[in-house]
Scaffold this motif. Structure first.
Motif, PDB file in Angstrom:
ATOM      1  N   ARG A 147       0.833  -1.207   0.000  1.00  0.00           N
ATOM      2  CA  ARG A 147       0.000   0.000   0.000  1.00  0.00           C
ATOM      3  C   ARG A 147       0.865   1.252   0.000  1.00  0.00           C
ATOM      4  NH1 ARG A 147      -2.498  -0.487   4.685  1.00  0.00           N
ATOM      5  NH2 ARG A 147      -0.939   0.840   5.643  1.00  0.00           N
TER       6      ARG A 147
ATOM      7  N   ALA B  75      -5.838   2.517  -5.817  1.00  0.00           N
ATOM      8  CA  ALA B  75      -6.081   1.084  -5.658  1.00  0.00           C
ATOM      9  C   ALA B  75      -6.758   0.524  -6.911  1.00  0.00           C
ATOM     10  CB  ALA B  75      -6.932   0.836  -4.420  1.00  0.00           C
TER      11      ALA B  75
ATOM     12  N   ASN C 210     -11.637  -5.562  -4.172  1.00  0.00           N
ATOM     13  CA  ASN C 210     -11.779  -6.080  -2.809  1.00  0.00           C
ATOM     14  C   ASN C 210     -10.629  -7.013  -2.444  1.00  0.00           C
ATOM     15  OD1 ASN C 210     -14.194  -4.723  -2.165  1.00  0.00           O
ATOM     16  ND2 ASN C 210     -15.372  -6.264  -3.270  1.00  0.00           N
TER      17      ASN C 210
ATOM     18  N   ARG D 297      -7.714  -4.779  -1.563  1.00  0.00           N
ATOM     19  CA  ARG D 297      -7.909  -4.232  -0.223  1.00  0.00           C
ATOM     20  C   ARG D 297      -7.549  -5.272   0.830  1.00  0.00           C
ATOM     21  NH1 ARG D 297     -10.836  -5.393   3.523  1.00  0.00           N
ATOM     22  NH2 ARG D 297     -12.220  -6.635   2.249  1.00  0.00           N
TER      23      ARG D 297
ATOM     24  N   THR E 225      -4.506  -4.834   3.568  1.00  0.00           N
ATOM     25  CA  THR E 225      -4.811  -4.798   5.000  1.00  0.00           C
ATOM     26  C   THR E 225      -4.340  -6.047   5.738  1.00  0.00           C
ATOM     27  OG1 THR E 225      -7.035  -5.689   4.622  1.00  0.00           O
ATOM     28  CG2 THR E 225      -6.808  -3.276   4.704  1.00  0.00           C
TER      29      THR E 225
END
Length: 64
Positions: A14, A24, A36, A39, A43
């Motif tokens: 990131r 993104a 998704n 992401r 994370t």
């Protein structure tokens, strides 16, 4: 609390993406990933295999 290796790698990805000015959505599109999924990788919710690490390196490489 100590960050897991998966979360550390996601954070580094990131940070590299943001530092290079990519959204993104741009990275997900370039890598043919669902946003998704990106992401979840960033994370630390989804572990990476070496193929994905190489794809991120290729996509986010610093041209300088």
């Amino acid at each position: 609390m100590t960050e897991t290796p998966t979360a550390s790698i996601g954070r580094l990805i990131r940070d590299a993406r943001v530092q290079r000015g990519f959204t993104a959505a741009q990275v997900a599109d370039a890598m043919s990933l669902d946003p998704n999924e990106l992401r979840a990788i960033e994370t630390g919710e989804r572990p990476l295999d070496l193929e994905h690490v190489q794809r991120f390196a290729d996509t986010l490489q610093d041209p300088s």
